[in-house]
Design a protein around this motif. Structure first.
Motif, mmCIF file in Angstrom:
data_model
loop_
_atom_site.group_PDB
_atom_site.id
_atom_site.type_symbol
_atom_site.label_atom_id
_atom_site.label_comp_id
_atom_site.label_asym_id
_atom_site.label_seq_id
_atom_site.Cartn_x
_atom_site.Cartn_y
_atom_site.Cartn_z
ATOM 1 N N SER A 296 0.812 -1.217 0.000
ATOM 2 C CA SER A 296 0.000 0.000 0.000
ATOM 3 C C SER A 296 0.847 1.271 0.000
ATOM 4 C CB SER A 296 -0.958 0.018 1.192
ATOM 5 O OG SER A 296 -0.259 0.230 2.408
ATOM 6 N N GLN A 297 2.127 1.148 0.239
ATOM 7 C CA GLN A 297 3.001 2.318 0.195
ATOM 8 C C GLN A 297 3.215 2.817 -1.231
ATOM 9 O OE1 GLN A 297 6.470 1.130 2.427
ATOM 10 N NE2 GLN A 297 5.367 1.176 4.368
ATOM 11 N N ASP A 298 2.955 1.959 -2.205
ATOM 12 C CA ASP A 298 3.041 2.356 -3.612
ATOM 13 C C ASP A 298 1.826 3.226 -3.929
ATOM 14 O OD1 ASP A 298 2.920 2.559 -6.400
ATOM 15 O OD2 ASP A 298 3.579 0.494 -6.709
ATOM 16 N N GLN A 299 2.064 4.428 -4.402
ATOM 17 C CA GLN A 299 0.975 5.368 -4.669
ATOM 18 C C GLN A 299 0.035 4.889 -5.775
ATOM 19 O OE1 GLN A 299 0.220 8.117 -2.739
ATOM 20 N NE2 GLN A 299 1.795 7.177 -1.464
ATOM 21 N N ALA A 300 0.460 3.915 -6.578
ATOM 22 C CA ALA A 300 -0.420 3.362 -7.615
ATOM 23 C C ALA A 300 -1.536 2.516 -7.008
ATOM 24 C CB ALA A 300 0.385 2.529 -8.614
ATOM 25 N N VAL A 301 -1.312 2.033 -5.792
ATOM 26 C CA VAL A 301 -2.327 1.236 -5.097
ATOM 27 C C VAL A 301 -3.397 2.178 -4.573
ATOM 28 C CG1 VAL A 301 -2.776 -0.250 -3.114
ATOM 29 C CG2 VAL A 301 -0.749 -0.632 -4.515
ATOM 30 N N ARG A 302 -4.652 1.894 -4.959
ATOM 31 C CA ARG A 302 -5.752 2.794 -4.610
ATOM 32 C C ARG A 302 -6.841 2.137 -3.777
ATOM 33 N NH1 ARG A 302 -5.921 7.685 -6.064
ATOM 34 N NH2 ARG A 302 -8.027 7.629 -6.847
ATOM 35 N N ALA A 303 -6.765 0.794 -3.560
ATOM 36 C CA ALA A 303 -7.822 0.111 -2.811
ATOM 37 C C ALA A 303 -7.352 -1.277 -2.387
ATOM 38 C CB ALA A 303 -9.084 -0.003 -3.663
ATOM 39 N N ILE A 304 -8.144 -1.879 -1.484
ATOM 40 C CA ILE A 304 -7.838 -3.222 -0.991
ATOM 41 C C ILE A 304 -9.106 -4.061 -1.011
ATOM 42 C CG2 ILE A 304 -7.064 -4.575 0.997
ATOM 43 C CD1 ILE A 304 -5.445 -2.111 1.855
ATOM 44 N N LEU A 305 -8.966 -5.281 -1.504
ATOM 45 C CA LEU A 305 -10.043 -6.269 -1.485
ATOM 46 C C LEU A 305 -9.574 -7.427 -0.616
ATOM 47 C CD1 LEU A 305 -12.738 -7.438 -2.583
ATOM 48 C CD2 LEU A 305 -11.362 -8.492 -4.404
ATOM 49 N N ALA A 306 -10.246 -7.642 0.500
ATOM 50 C CA ALA A 306 -9.950 -8.772 1.375
ATOM 51 C C ALA A 306 -11.053 -9.805 1.165
ATOM 52 C CB ALA A 306 -9.892 -8.325 2.828
ATOM 53 N N ASP A 307 -10.752 -10.814 0.371
ATOM 54 C CA ASP A 307 -11.728 -11.834 0.011
ATOM 55 C C ASP A 307 -11.575 -13.026 0.950
ATOM 56 O OD1 ASP A 307 -13.358 -13.754 -1.113
ATOM 57 O OD2 ASP A 307 -12.700 -13.381 -3.162
ATOM 58 N N CYS A 308 -12.452 -13.075 1.929
ATOM 59 C CA CYS A 308 -12.389 -14.129 2.951
ATOM 60 C C CYS A 308 -13.567 -15.095 2.852
ATOM 61 C CB CYS A 308 -12.325 -13.488 4.337
ATOM 62 S SG CYS A 308 -10.866 -12.469 4.549
ATOM 63 N N ARG A 309 -14.189 -15.160 1.680
ATOM 64 C CA ARG A 309 -15.364 -16.032 1.511
ATOM 65 C C ARG A 309 -15.099 -17.460 1.926
ATOM 66 N NH1 ARG A 309 -16.540 -15.244 -4.622
ATOM 67 N NH2 ARG A 309 -14.280 -15.148 -4.511
ATOM 68 N N ASP A 310 -13.877 -17.952 1.675
ATOM 69 C CA ASP A 310 -13.568 -19.352 1.944
ATOM 70 C C ASP A 310 -12.860 -19.576 3.279
ATOM 71 O OD1 ASP A 310 -14.706 -20.102 -0.508
ATOM 72 O OD2 ASP A 310 -12.830 -19.716 -1.561
ATOM 73 N N ALA A 311 -12.796 -18.526 4.092
ATOM 74 C CA ALA A 311 -12.171 -18.665 5.414
ATOM 75 C C ALA A 311 -13.161 -19.310 6.379
ATOM 76 C CB ALA A 311 -11.734 -17.294 5.939
ATOM 77 N N GLU A 312 -12.631 -20.024 7.338
ATOM 78 C CA GLU A 312 -13.459 -20.644 8.365
ATOM 79 C C GLU A 312 -13.800 -19.625 9.442
ATOM 80 O OE1 GLU A 312 -11.648 -24.223 9.858
ATOM 81 O OE2 GLU A 312 -11.260 -24.957 7.839
ATOM 82 N N ARG A 313 -14.852 -19.889 10.146
ATOM 83 C CA ARG A 313 -15.263 -19.030 11.258
ATOM 84 C C ARG A 313 -14.300 -19.213 12.424
ATOM 85 N NH1 ARG A 313 -21.244 -19.151 14.016
ATOM 86 N NH2 ARG A 313 -20.368 -19.166 16.099
ATOM 87 N N GLN A 314 -13.932 -18.107 13.058
ATOM 88 C CA GLN A 314 -13.078 -18.158 14.239
ATOM 89 C C GLN A 314 -13.880 -18.700 15.418
ATOM 90 O OE1 GLN A 314 -9.927 -17.690 14.318
ATOM 91 N NE2 GLN A 314 -9.615 -16.708 12.349
ATOM 92 N N ASN A 315 -13.186 -19.066 16.475
ATOM 93 C CA ASN A 315 -13.863 -19.548 17.672
ATOM 94 C C ASN A 315 -14.635 -18.447 18.381
ATOM 95 O OD1 ASN A 315 -13.023 -22.189 17.360
ATOM 96 N ND2 ASN A 315 -11.131 -21.851 18.486
ATOM 97 N N SER A 316 -14.250 -17.198 18.138
ATOM 98 C CA SER A 316 -14.955 -16.100 18.784
ATOM 99 C C SER A 316 -15.080 -14.908 17.839
ATOM 100 C CB SER A 316 -14.233 -15.663 20.064
ATOM 101 O OG SER A 316 -13.085 -14.911 19.751
ATOM 102 N N ALA A 317 -16.175 -14.191 17.991
ATOM 103 C CA ALA A 317 -16.383 -12.976 17.205
ATOM 104 C C ALA A 317 -15.343 -11.930 17.588
ATOM 105 C CB ALA A 317 -17.799 -12.444 17.445
ATOM 106 N N LYS A 318 -14.916 -11.951 18.827
ATOM 107 C CA LYS A 318 -13.907 -10.998 19.296
ATOM 108 C C LYS A 318 -12.600 -11.169 18.523
ATOM 109 C CE LYS A 318 -11.872 -9.181 23.490
ATOM 110 N NZ LYS A 318 -12.652 -8.197 24.176
#
Length: 125
Positions: free
Chosen positions: A38-60
């Protein structure tokens, strides 16, 4: 867990793809790599695609991982977080309640196309 961090959309969007069970170590590595990119000025956004991640043991813990990521960036970037498919409405609400403050440039999505559409608009704002 498998975590990949790449540049997409001609290098203007950092994409984080996560699957399986997230550990703090892997989330920390992805956060640090995204911060570096993200330090590169050409980077303008972030997509964090966690659709296939498992649920954590806690919401916290889920909230902690999200907050640590968003606040680790040195400059505010539009960030679209696609929630894991395994999150039911109750768990999702619990995660949101645990997050102290989500920056205005960060949004949650359930659909990749919606997230990318929002990022396209948010990048130009």
């Amino acid at each position: 867990m498998t975590v990949r961090v790449d540049l997409i959309d001609g290098g203007s969007v950092i994409e984080i793809r996560a699957s399986g069970q997230a550990t703090r170590r892997e989330a920390g590595w992805a956060t640090e790599r995204a911060r570096e990119l993200s330090q590169d000025q050409a980077v303008r956004a972030i997509l964090a695609d966690c659709r296939d991640a498992e649920r954590q043991n806690s919401a916290k813990l889920s909230a902690e991982i999200i907050e640590n990521f968003v606040y680790a960036l040195e400059r505010p970037l539009p960030t679209a977080y696609i929630i894991p498919q395994v999150w039911d409405n109750t768990y999702q609400a619990s995660v949101r309640n645990e997050i102290n403050e989500l920056p205005e440039q960060a949004r949650f999505f359930t659909d990749r196309d919606e997230a990318l559409s929002w990022l396209a608009v948010a990048q130009t704002a």
